[in-house]
Design a protein around this motif. Structure first.
Motif, PDB file in Angstrom:
ATOM      1  N   GLN A   1      62.098 -23.306  83.919  1.00 28.87           N
ATOM      2  CA  GLN A   1      63.412 -23.611  84.484  1.00 28.87           C
ATOM      3  C   GLN A   1      63.888 -25.013  84.126  1.00 28.87           C
ATOM      4  N   LEU A   2      63.085 -26.023  84.443  1.00 27.13           N
ATOM      5  CA  LEU A   2      63.471 -27.395  84.118  1.00 27.13           C
ATOM      6  C   LEU A   2      63.566 -27.574  82.607  1.00 27.13           C
ATOM      7  N   GLY A   3      62.620 -26.998  81.866  1.00 24.56           N
ATOM      8  CA  GLY A   3      62.644 -27.120  80.416  1.00 24.56           C
ATOM      9  C   GLY A   3      63.924 -26.585  79.819  1.00 24.56           C
ATOM     10  N   CYS A   4      64.410 -25.472  80.331  1.00 24.16           N
ATOM     11  CA  CYS A   4      65.660 -24.891  79.848  1.00 24.16           C
ATOM     12  C   CYS A   4      66.833 -25.812  80.170  1.00 24.16           C
ATOM     13  N   PHE A   5      66.886 -26.321  81.378  1.00 26.07           N
ATOM     14  CA  PHE A   5      67.977 -27.223  81.767  1.00 26.07           C
ATOM     15  C   PHE A   5      67.989 -28.480  80.914  1.00 26.07           C
ATOM     16  N   LEU A   6      66.819 -29.094  80.751  1.00 24.49           N
ATOM     17  CA  LEU A   6      66.750 -30.329  79.968  1.00 24.49           C
ATOM     18  C   LEU A   6      67.160 -30.093  78.520  1.00 24.49           C
ATOM     19  N   GLY A   7      66.816 -28.926  77.981  1.00 23.93           N
ATOM     20  CA  GLY A   7      67.213 -28.605  76.618  1.00 23.93           C
ATOM     21  C   GLY A   7      68.721 -28.531  76.471  1.00 23.93           C
TER      22      GLY A   7
ATOM     23  N   GLU B   1      61.813 -35.140  79.713  1.00 23.61           N
ATOM     24  CA  GLU B   1      63.137 -35.575  79.280  1.00 23.61           C
ATOM     25  C   GLU B   1      63.069 -36.484  78.060  1.00 23.61           C
ATOM     26  N   THR B   2      62.071 -37.374  78.030  1.00 22.37           N
ATOM     27  CA  THR B   2      61.913 -38.278  76.889  1.00 22.37           C
ATOM     28  C   THR B   2      61.587 -37.519  75.617  1.00 22.37           C
ATOM     29  N   SER B   3      60.755 -36.496  75.741  1.00 21.29           N
ATOM     30  CA  SER B   3      60.418 -35.676  74.590  1.00 21.29           C
ATOM     31  C   SER B   3      61.649 -34.958  74.051  1.00 21.29           C
ATOM     32  N   TRP B   4      62.507 -34.504  74.932  1.00 20.20           N
ATOM     33  CA  TRP B   4      63.745 -33.849  74.501  1.00 20.20           C
ATOM     34  C   TRP B   4      64.628 -34.814  73.714  1.00 20.20           C
ATOM     35  N   ALA B   5      64.778 -36.021  74.215  1.00 17.22           N
ATOM     36  CA  ALA B   5      65.610 -37.002  73.506  1.00 17.22           C
ATOM     37  C   ALA B   5      65.077 -37.253  72.105  1.00 17.22           C
ATOM     38  N   ALA B   6      63.753 -37.336  71.991  1.00 20.93           N
ATOM     39  CA  ALA B   6      63.128 -37.613  70.697  1.00 20.93           C
ATOM     40  C   ALA B   6      63.306 -36.455  69.728  1.00 20.93           C
ATOM     41  N   VAL B   7      63.140 -35.220  70.194  1.00 11.74           N
ATOM     42  CA  VAL B   7      63.215 -34.078  69.281  1.00 11.74           C
ATOM     43  C   VAL B   7      64.644 -33.849  68.812  1.00 11.74           C
ATOM     44  N   VAL B   8      65.627 -34.089  69.674  1.00 12.98           N
ATOM     45  CA  VAL B   8      67.027 -33.946  69.252  1.00 12.98           C
ATOM     46  C   VAL B   8      67.398 -35.043  68.264  1.00 12.98           C
ATOM     47  N   GLU B   9      66.967 -36.274  68.543  1.00 11.28           N
ATOM     48  CA  GLU B   9      67.236 -37.371  67.615  1.00 11.28           C
ATOM     49  C   GLU B   9      66.608 -37.101  66.251  1.00 11.28           C
ATOM     50  N   ASP B  10      65.381 -36.600  66.258  1.00 11.86           N
ATOM     51  CA  ASP B  10      64.681 -36.281  65.013  1.00 11.86           C
ATOM     52  C   ASP B  10      65.416 -35.181  64.250  1.00 11.86           C
ATOM     53  N   ALA B  11      65.827 -34.129  64.948  1.00 15.80           N
ATOM     54  CA  ALA B  11      66.531 -33.021  64.310  1.00 15.80           C
ATOM     55  C   ALA B  11      67.853 -33.487  63.709  1.00 15.80           C
ATOM     56  N   ASN B  12      68.589 -34.295  64.447  1.00 13.36           N
ATOM     57  CA  ASN B  12      69.870 -34.796  63.956  1.00 13.36           C
ATOM     58  C   ASN B  12      69.690 -35.624  62.683  1.00 13.36           C
ATOM     59  N   ALA B  13      68.662 -36.456  62.680  1.00 13.81           N
ATOM     60  CA  ALA B  13      68.421 -37.328  61.528  1.00 13.81           C
ATOM     61  C   ALA B  13      67.890 -36.547  60.333  1.00 13.81           C
ATOM     62  N   ARG B  14      67.063 -35.540  60.594  1.00 11.00           N
ATOM     63  CA  ARG B  14      66.375 -34.823  59.512  1.00 11.00           C
ATOM     64  C   ARG B  14      67.253 -33.738  58.881  1.00 11.00           C
ATOM     65  N   PHE B  15      67.943 -32.974  59.721  1.00 10.30           N
ATOM     66  CA  PHE B  15      68.662 -31.795  59.240  1.00 10.30           C
ATOM     67  C   PHE B  15      70.160 -31.831  59.525  1.00 10.30           C
ATOM     68  N   GLY B  16      70.662 -32.894  60.109  1.00 13.65           N
ATOM     69  CA  GLY B  16      72.056 -32.949  60.503  1.00 13.65           C
ATOM     70  C   GLY B  16      72.233 -32.537  61.950  1.00 13.65           C
TER      71      GLY B  16
ATOM     72  N   ALA C   1      57.697 -30.417  65.331  1.00 15.74           N
ATOM     73  CA  ALA C   1      57.761 -31.548  66.266  1.00 15.74           C
ATOM     74  C   ALA C   1      56.947 -31.203  67.500  1.00 15.74           C
ATOM     75  N   HIS C   2      55.962 -32.044  67.811  1.00 13.08           N
ATOM     76  CA  HIS C   2      55.206 -31.845  69.043  1.00 13.08           C
ATOM     77  C   HIS C   2      56.133 -32.140  70.215  1.00 13.08           C
ATOM     78  N   HIS C   3      56.283 -31.182  71.117  1.00 10.65           N
ATOM     79  CA  HIS C   3      57.346 -31.283  72.116  1.00 10.65           C
ATOM     80  C   HIS C   3      56.942 -30.623  73.425  1.00 10.65           C
ATOM     81  N   ASP C   4      57.121 -31.348  74.508  1.00  8.04           N
ATOM     82  CA  ASP C   4      56.905 -30.847  75.866  1.00  8.04           C
ATOM     83  C   ASP C   4      58.279 -30.637  76.494  1.00  8.04           C
ATOM     84  N   VAL C   5      58.664 -29.379  76.728  1.00  6.44           N
ATOM     85  CA  VAL C   5      60.020 -29.097  77.203  1.00  6.44           C
ATOM     86  C   VAL C   5      60.284 -29.616  78.606  1.00  6.44           C
ATOM     87  N   SER C   6      59.237 -29.904  79.361  1.00 13.65           N
ATOM     88  CA  SER C   6      59.433 -30.402  80.726  1.00 13.65           C
ATOM     89  C   SER C   6      59.607 -31.914  80.781  1.00 13.65           C
TER      90      SER C   6
END
Length: 251
Positions: free
Chosen positions: A112-118, A64-79, A57-62
């Motif tokens: 720092q922000l990337g870790c928090f958002l994750g 917030e929108t990218s984080w929402a997308a990658v978590v949604e994708d992971a949940n749908a793809r792998f549980g 997944a192409h992902h920019d940790v800084s």
């Protein structure tokens, strides 16, 4: 084998170096892994290598929108996501007097922000799913200081502090949050700052007389992702060859 069977994981900064070693180790132990990174070619190549248990997944940790997308994708793809390895980070050196604001801002946004958002992005999923493990990549520079690393160290100390607070806040939801503190690891991120000469100098400061490799780090991430660490929460684990045990560290 199978220590992570049935688990769904996101590993950030997973296209190369330490993150790639973590992703490989997770798949080898039975997890399904989202390889999240800004490096498209390398990330996709790793996903192809690891097969059906991995997805890039192409992902920019800084972002917030990218984080929402990658978590949604992971949940749908792998549980539902069980494990977040907040590994993405960048290294910049600079004297206090001369380091530019743009570089300082970049360090703060990614590290720092990337870790928090994750942590924020996976908490709802983990809470609803009955728990999980968040593993934050700090550094030995999050345990002590080193000249020329003020801005970088600030982000790594921040990750250490955020980990402690999150462990207290999320523990009641059976979400464990721990930090890993690597020493000098031979990766593309560190090699760009001096190559072989930097590795040799780094090795001279380590009691074991060598720099670390990604293979030295990945097993700690496997342990913290597994149920073996069910009572490990708020811990900070140094994997540094003994550097932080010496008074010479940070000279």
């Amino acid at each position: 084998m199978g220590r992570l069977s049935g688990k769904s994981a996101i590993v950030t900064g997973a296209a190369m170096g330490q993150g790639a070693a973590i992703a490989r180790a997770y798949v080898a132990e039975g997890a399904r892994v989202v390889i999240a990174d800004v490096a498209k070619d390398e990330g996709q190549a790793l996903a192809d290598e690891l097969g059906e248990a991995a997805h890039f997944a192409h992902h920019d940790v800084s972002d917030e929108t990218s984080w929402a997308a990658v978590v949604e994708d992971a949940n749908a793809r792998f549980g539902p996501v069980d494990v977040l390895a907040n590994n993405a980070g960048i290294l910049r050196f600079g004297d206090i007097e001369r380091m530019g604001r743009d570089e300082v801002d970049l360090l703060f946004r990614v590290n720092q922000l990337g870790c928090f958002l994750g942590m924020q992005a996976v908490t709802r999923t983990m809470r609803k799913n009955g728990g999980g493990s968040i593993i934050n990549a700090s550094s030995v520079e999050g345990l002590a200081g080193m000249a020329g690393c003020t801005a970088y160290a600030a982000t790594k100390w921040a990750i250490r502090g955020m980990t402690k607070c999150a462990a207290m806040e999320l523990g009641r939801h059976r979400i464990r949050v721990n930090s890993v503190h690597p020493g000098m690891i031979d990766t593309p991120m560190t090699r760009v700052h001096g190559g072989d000469a930097a590795m040799e100098f780094g090795a001279s400061r380590v009691p074991l007389r060598r720099v670390g490799t990604p293979a030295d780090i990945a097993p700690v991430y496997v342990y913290l992702a597994s149920d073996e660490s069910a009572y490990t929460n708020g811990a900070e684990i140094a994997v540094d060859g003994g550097v932080t045990s010496t008074h010479a560290f940070g000279g």
